[in-house]
Design a protein around this motif. Sequence first.
Motif, PDB file in Angstrom:
ATOM      1  N   ASN A  64      44.545  40.919  41.108  1.00  0.00           N
ATOM      2  CA  ASN A  64      44.465  42.273  40.160  1.00  0.00           C
ATOM      3  C   ASN A  64      44.203  43.227  41.182  1.00  0.00           C
ATOM      4  N   ASP A  69      50.599  43.706  42.691  1.00  0.00           N
ATOM      5  CA  ASP A  69      49.537  42.788  42.450  1.00  0.00           C
ATOM      6  C   ASP A  69      49.715  41.506  43.208  1.00  0.00           C
ATOM      7  N   THR A  94      39.853  35.667  43.399  1.00  0.00           N
ATOM      8  CA  THR A  94      40.204  36.710  42.353  1.00  0.00           C
ATOM      9  C   THR A  94      38.992  36.801  41.305  1.00  0.00           C
ATOM     10  N   SER A  95      38.864  37.637  40.627  1.00  0.00           N
ATOM     11  CA  SER A  95      37.790  37.662  39.575  1.00  0.00           C
ATOM     12  C   SER A  95      38.433  36.938  38.252  1.00  0.00           C
ATOM     13  N   SER A  96      39.459  36.657  38.267  1.00  0.00           N
ATOM     14  CA  SER A  96      40.295  36.289  37.101  1.00  0.00           C
ATOM     15  C   SER A  96      40.113  34.715  36.861  1.00  0.00           C
ATOM     16  N   ASN A  97      39.611  34.147  35.899  1.00  0.00           N
ATOM     17  CA  ASN A  97      39.527  32.548  35.822  1.00  0.00           C
ATOM     18  C   ASN A  97      40.054  32.285  34.762  1.00  0.00           C
ATOM     19  N   ASN A  98      41.327  32.924  34.385  1.00  0.00           N
ATOM     20  CA  ASN A  98      42.454  32.565  33.486  1.00  0.00           C
ATOM     21  C   ASN A  98      43.302  31.295  34.047  1.00  0.00           C
ATOM     22  N   ASP A 101      46.767  32.212  34.984  1.00  0.00           N
ATOM     23  CA  ASP A 101      46.685  32.740  35.955  1.00  0.00           C
ATOM     24  C   ASP A 101      46.732  31.558  37.466  1.00  0.00           C
ATOM     25  N   THR A 116      37.140  31.749  42.289  1.00  0.00           N
ATOM     26  CA  THR A 116      36.830  32.900  41.580  1.00  0.00           C
ATOM     27  C   THR A 116      35.561  33.550  42.356  1.00  0.00           C
TER      28      THR A 116
END
Length: 134
Positions: A64, A69, A94-98, A101, A116
């Motif tokens: 992000n 990106d 990344t901060s995304s744990n989707n 993604d 993460t």
Amino acid sequence: MARLVDKTLLIDDSDIDLFIQRRFLEVYNFSNQLVLYKSANEALDWLKNMNGEPAPDIIFLDLNMPETDGFSFLKTFMDLPEKVTSKSRIVVLTSSNNMKDRDLVFENKNVIQYITKPLKQTDIEDLKKLINQN
């Protein structure tokens, strides 16, 4: 303790995250050289114009970021010179744990790990195992 890799590239638009990641990798004696970029575009320019210097062994990539990106970086990465794409392995940090993604980044053959934030000691230990397998 020997360092794990020769050169590591950190790409993150956050000064704080870059500082924390750099210090963490220094404390764990991860790399002989750390190169930091706050912009994926600047990192891509650097990778395109290595001018004979060795490509990084590991690239820590945030997903992000403004402008370009992490997903765009991964697409463009595959068009870089072969001396870069054949050597550099990418760790998405990344901060995304989707899960979407996560699945998407692993479509790139150079991505070897998805972490993460924040980076933890166990993440480095797992990464060391991955690198030593290759």
